[in-house]
Scaffold this motif. Structure first.
Motif, PDB file in Angstrom:
ATOM      1  N   THR A  87      -1.779  98.201  82.905  1.00  0.00           N
ATOM      2  CA  THR A  87      -0.627  97.538  82.301  1.00  0.00           C
ATOM      3  C   THR A  87      -0.748  96.020  82.431  1.00  0.00           C
ATOM      4  N   ARG A  88      -1.193  95.562  83.581  1.00  0.00           N
ATOM      5  CA  ARG A  88      -1.351  94.124  83.797  1.00  0.00           C
ATOM      6  C   ARG A  88      -2.376  93.551  82.814  1.00  0.00           C
ATOM      7  N   TYR A  89      -3.459  94.283  82.594  1.00  0.00           N
ATOM      8  CA  TYR A  89      -4.497  93.847  81.658  1.00  0.00           C
ATOM      9  C   TYR A  89      -3.938  93.729  80.238  1.00  0.00           C
ATOM     10  N   LEU A  90      -3.186  94.733  79.804  1.00  0.00           N
ATOM     11  CA  LEU A  90      -2.613  94.703  78.453  1.00  0.00           C
ATOM     12  C   LEU A  90      -1.604  93.572  78.298  1.00  0.00           C
ATOM     13  N   ASN A  91      -0.844  93.298  79.352  1.00  0.00           N
ATOM     14  CA  ASN A  91       0.126  92.211  79.310  1.00  0.00           C
ATOM     15  C   ASN A  91      -0.598  90.877  79.149  1.00  0.00           C
TER      16      ASN A  91
ATOM     17  N   LEU B 261      -3.594  90.419  77.947  1.00  0.00           N
ATOM     18  CA  LEU B 261      -4.246  90.425  76.640  1.00  0.00           C
ATOM     19  C   LEU B 261      -3.255  90.052  75.539  1.00  0.00           C
ATOM     20  N   SER B 262      -2.041  90.582  75.613  1.00  0.00           N
ATOM     21  CA  SER B 262      -1.028  90.237  74.612  1.00  0.00           C
ATOM     22  C   SER B 262      -0.639  88.766  74.728  1.00  0.00           C
ATOM     23  N   ASP B 263      -0.569  88.240  75.952  1.00  0.00           N
ATOM     24  CA  ASP B 263      -0.305  86.805  76.142  1.00  0.00           C
ATOM     25  C   ASP B 263      -1.407  85.970  75.492  1.00  0.00           C
ATOM     26  N   TYR B 264      -2.647  86.388  75.684  1.00  0.00           N
ATOM     27  CA  TYR B 264      -3.791  85.676  75.112  1.00  0.00           C
ATOM     28  C   TYR B 264      -3.699  85.647  73.582  1.00  0.00           C
TER      29      TYR B 264
END
Length: 42
Positions: A2-6, A8-11
């Motif tokens: 979940t942290r990775y996807l968050n 990635l979406s910020d990026y």
């Protein structure tokens, strides 16, 4: 995960904003609509 996807979406958000600024495209502001978020049935 979940942290990775968050992150990635910020990026992607930052990349999109940067692309808009460089292209001279104005941001579309979010406008909250009561009708969309209302769960009450009439």
């Amino acid at each position: 995960m979940t942290r990775y996807l968050n992150r990635l979406s910020d990026y992607f958000f930052v990349i999109a904003r940067t692309a808009n600024v460089r292209s001279g495209v104005a941001d579309i502001e979010y406008v909250r609509s009561q009708n969309v978020f209302s769960s009450k049935k009439k």
